[in-house]
Motif scaffolding. Structure first.
Motif, PDB file in Angstrom:
ATOM      1  N   LEU A 108      -2.243  18.448  20.873  1.00 26.47           N
ATOM      2  CA  LEU A 108      -3.177  18.832  19.817  1.00 26.47           C
ATOM      3  C   LEU A 108      -2.697  18.334  18.453  1.00 26.47           C
ATOM      4  O   LEU A 108      -3.502  17.894  17.626  1.00 26.47           O
ATOM      5  CB  LEU A 108      -3.366  20.352  19.801  1.00 26.47           C
ATOM      6  N   ALA A 109      -1.390  18.395  18.227  1.00 28.52           N
ATOM      7  CA  ALA A 109      -0.842  17.877  16.975  1.00 28.52           C
ATOM      8  C   ALA A 109      -1.041  16.369  16.883  1.00 28.52           C
ATOM      9  O   ALA A 109      -1.394  15.823  15.826  1.00 28.52           O
ATOM     10  CB  ALA A 109       0.640  18.225  16.867  1.00 28.52           C
ATOM     11  N   ARG A 110      -0.821  15.696  17.991  1.00 28.31           N
ATOM     12  CA  ARG A 110      -1.020  14.248  18.030  1.00 28.31           C
ATOM     13  C   ARG A 110      -2.493  13.906  17.760  1.00 28.31           C
ATOM     14  O   ARG A 110      -2.794  12.986  16.992  1.00 28.31           O
ATOM     15  CB  ARG A 110      -0.602  13.717  19.398  1.00 28.31           C
ATOM     16  N   ALA A 111      -3.397  14.664  18.366  1.00 31.53           N
ATOM     17  CA  ALA A 111      -4.830  14.431  18.163  1.00 31.53           C
ATOM     18  C   ALA A 111      -5.221  14.632  16.707  1.00 31.53           C
ATOM     19  O   ALA A 111      -6.039  13.885  16.157  1.00 31.53           O
ATOM     20  CB  ALA A 111      -5.643  15.350  19.066  1.00 31.53           C
ATOM     21  N   GLU A 112      -4.623  15.623  16.071  1.00 26.88           N
ATOM     22  CA  GLU A 112      -4.924  15.884  14.664  1.00 26.88           C
ATOM     23  C   GLU A 112      -4.409  14.746  13.782  1.00 26.88           C
ATOM     24  O   GLU A 112      -5.073  14.332  12.824  1.00 26.88           O
ATOM     25  CB  GLU A 112      -4.295  17.206  14.233  1.00 26.88           C
ATOM     26  N   GLU A 113      -3.237  14.211  14.111  1.00 28.54           N
ATOM     27  CA  GLU A 113      -2.630  13.139  13.318  1.00 28.54           C
ATOM     28  C   GLU A 113      -3.465  11.860  13.327  1.00 28.54           C
ATOM     29  O   GLU A 113      -3.560  11.165  12.316  1.00 28.54           O
ATOM     30  CB  GLU A 113      -1.229  12.821  13.858  1.00 28.54           C
ATOM     31  N   ILE A 114      -4.055  11.537  14.466  1.00 29.18           N
ATOM     32  CA  ILE A 114      -4.707  10.227  14.594  1.00 29.18           C
ATOM     33  C   ILE A 114      -6.189  10.349  14.941  1.00 29.18           C
ATOM     34  O   ILE A 114      -6.795   9.395  15.438  1.00 29.18           O
ATOM     35  CB  ILE A 114      -3.992   9.359  15.651  1.00 29.18           C
ATOM     36  N   LYS A 115      -6.794  11.511  14.656  1.00 28.31           N
ATOM     37  CA  LYS A 115      -8.176  11.743  15.072  1.00 28.31           C
ATOM     38  C   LYS A 115      -9.148  10.727  14.494  1.00 28.31           C
ATOM     39  O   LYS A 115     -10.157  10.396  15.123  1.00 28.31           O
ATOM     40  CB  LYS A 115      -8.597  13.163  14.693  1.00 28.31           C
ATOM     41  N   ASP A 116      -8.892  10.231  13.300  1.00 33.40           N
ATOM     42  CA  ASP A 116      -9.811   9.292  12.670  1.00 33.40           C
ATOM     43  C   ASP A 116      -9.412   7.841  12.916  1.00 33.40           C
ATOM     44  O   ASP A 116     -10.066   6.922  12.415  1.00 33.40           O
ATOM     45  CB  ASP A 116      -9.888   9.549  11.163  1.00 33.40           C
TER      46      ASP A 116
END
Length: 475
Positions: A33-41
């Motif tokens: 989830l942290a990884r997804a937040e970091e590179i979501k865009d």
């Protein structure tokens, strides 16, 4: 900040660490989830995240491991991305289309239900082109999904979001579906393992369970992970008349390929193949030779005739299904799916019959050839990937030569035509632009175990993919 060493654990290693309590399902999910937040865009691989719901399920799995539960399920606690064409009851499923932007599913797709029953934690839905109708992933609804290895390029399609989130370290496993290569295309373009099972091995829903080009299947970062997922997804289903009995349980067979005979073709007789793809495929074949296999080039006698046959077949069932939206809803369609639907209107019953004759002709050379060999190997894609915003109407060239803009770069669809052959796509290297390349390991009809044994041997020889920072996308 996410811990990338955790994010890139294989699912198999994560399960082992869950059991010895050096990692918990909650810790793994939080890292994703942290990884997804970091590179979501950056990558745009998820359509939705279910963080709180997933954390609740991960805590339950954590408690089961802590209690040494005697009935731990085979994929207990593994965060898994579900393609946004697979229904999950009570969840929005859009099929990548504005038409279904707010569509709430009333049932769960059989293979997804089996994954849930096996203990996976669904933490997000992955992007797909509209109605899963292309080999790239962009749509009017979700925008452009990009390849983590080189953001200028597509992660492939139609399971492109699944490929992107796996390659970017945002999920342990992900679902795909393959009607012309939609598992294997993103597996190759993203440096992953993807499996097209033989027709009927994994259940599907009408009408596409009755379409022999159609194959739901697994995607992962290792061959063992893909095998474990396939063992959960496969088997007969009471609502799918073509689902095979009995259920096949694949072994983790590391017996190697010494003494095997492996056939190969670099171009299937008619493809224009990129130089990086050719180089990496030849290197992969040398690895099989080093493992004790005899590797022999063969001529299948196939021609470009198969391109029209595949087009005509896909238009008669798949295209006709998309064409149901050529009414007042047509204005919401993405350009490529509207064109696909419109093209379906001119295909005749004779065209459909001719496509079956062509598939029969192709197997009339492939089947007898395979009597002399254990598996067949060829590139997965003739080009590492097309651009992220690629439009087929713009045309395509490889090595300066014009090729069919839809089929000319994907070497996967012939094995949807030969649908009873299992096909495993594994990474073969990288192109100069950083995009991965892949090879297809094709087995005899319904000989699933052979392609996994060959894939495991190859993976062991080259070492695990994504094992360290140097072998991961630099996002």
């Amino acid at each position: 900040m996410s811990d990338l060493n955790i994010c890139y654990l294989t699912a198999s290693e994560a399960l082992r660490r869950f059991k010895d309590r050096t990692l918990s399902p909650v810790e793994l999910l939080q890292a994703y989830l942290a990884r997804a937040e970091e590179i979501k865009d950056t990558v745009n691989g998820f359509t939705a995240l279910y963080a709180e719901e997933a954390l609740s399920e991960a805590r339950k799995a954590e408690a089961r491991y802590a209690a040494d539960a005697g009935d731990l399920r085979p994929l207990e606690g593994l965060p898994t991305g579900i393609k946004d064409e697979n229904n999950i009851e009570g969840k929005v499923t859009t099929f990548g289309s504005l038409i279904y932007k707010d569509n709430v599913a009333t049932s769960t797709t059989p293979v997804v239900q089996r994954l849930l029953d096996a203990g996976v934690v669904v933490h997000g839905r992955t992007t797909t082109p509209e109605f899963s109708s292309e080999g790239f992933t962009h749509s009017r609804l979700w925008g452009v999904t990009r390849n983590p290895w080189n953001l200028d390029y597509t992660p492939g399609g139609s399971s492109g979001g699944s490929g992107a989130v796996l390659a970017a370290g945002m999920a342990a496993l992900a679902t795909g579906s393959d009607i012309g290569g939609s598992i294997r295309i993103p597996a190759s373009a993203c440096g992953l393992v993807g499996y097209k099972p033989p027709y009927g091995r994994n259940p599907a829903t009408p009408p596409f369970n009755l379409d022999f080009y159609n194959h739901p299947g697994p995607m992962a970062r290792s061959v063992e992970d893909c095998l474990l997922m396939q063992n959960v997804m496969c088997g007969p289903h009471p609502k799918d008349i073509v689902s095979l009995k009995p259920k096949l349980e694949l072994p983790i067979d590391r017996g190697g390929v010494s003494g095997w005979r492996i056939a190969y073709s670099l171009d299937l007789g008619y493809y224009e193949v990129d130089g990086d793809v050719r180089r990496n495929t030849l290197a992969a074949l040398d690895i099989f030779r080093s493992l004790g296999a005899e590797v022999v080039e063969v001529d299948l006698g196939w021609t470009k005739k198969s391109e029209k046959a595949a087009d005509d077949y896909l238009r008669t069932i798949f295209g006709a299904w998309v064409a149901e939206y050529l009414d007042e809803r047509a204005e919401k369609l993405t350009e490529y799916s509207r064109a696909f639907a419109q093209a379906s209107q001119s295909v005749t019953a004779q065209d459909f019959l001719a496509s079956l004759y062509t598939a029969g002709e192709m197997y009339s050379t492939f089947g007898p050839m395979m009597e002399e060999f254990d598996v067949f190997v060829c590139p997965t894609l003739a080009l590492p990937a097309v651009k992220a915003d690629y439009q087929p109407v713009d045309g395509l060239t490889i090595n300066g030569k014009t090729v069919d803009p839809r089929h000319g770069w994907i070497m996967t669809y012939p094995f949807n035509m030969l649908s009873r052959c299992p096909v495993l796509s594994v990474p073969s290297g990288h192109a100069e632009n950083g995009v991965p390349t892949g090879i297809q390991i094709v087995g005899k009809t319904y000989c699933d175990a052979d392609v996994f044994r060959a894939g495991l041997a190859f993976e062991t020889a080259v070492g695990g993919w994504f094992a360290d920072a140097a072998s991961r996308p630099a996002l």
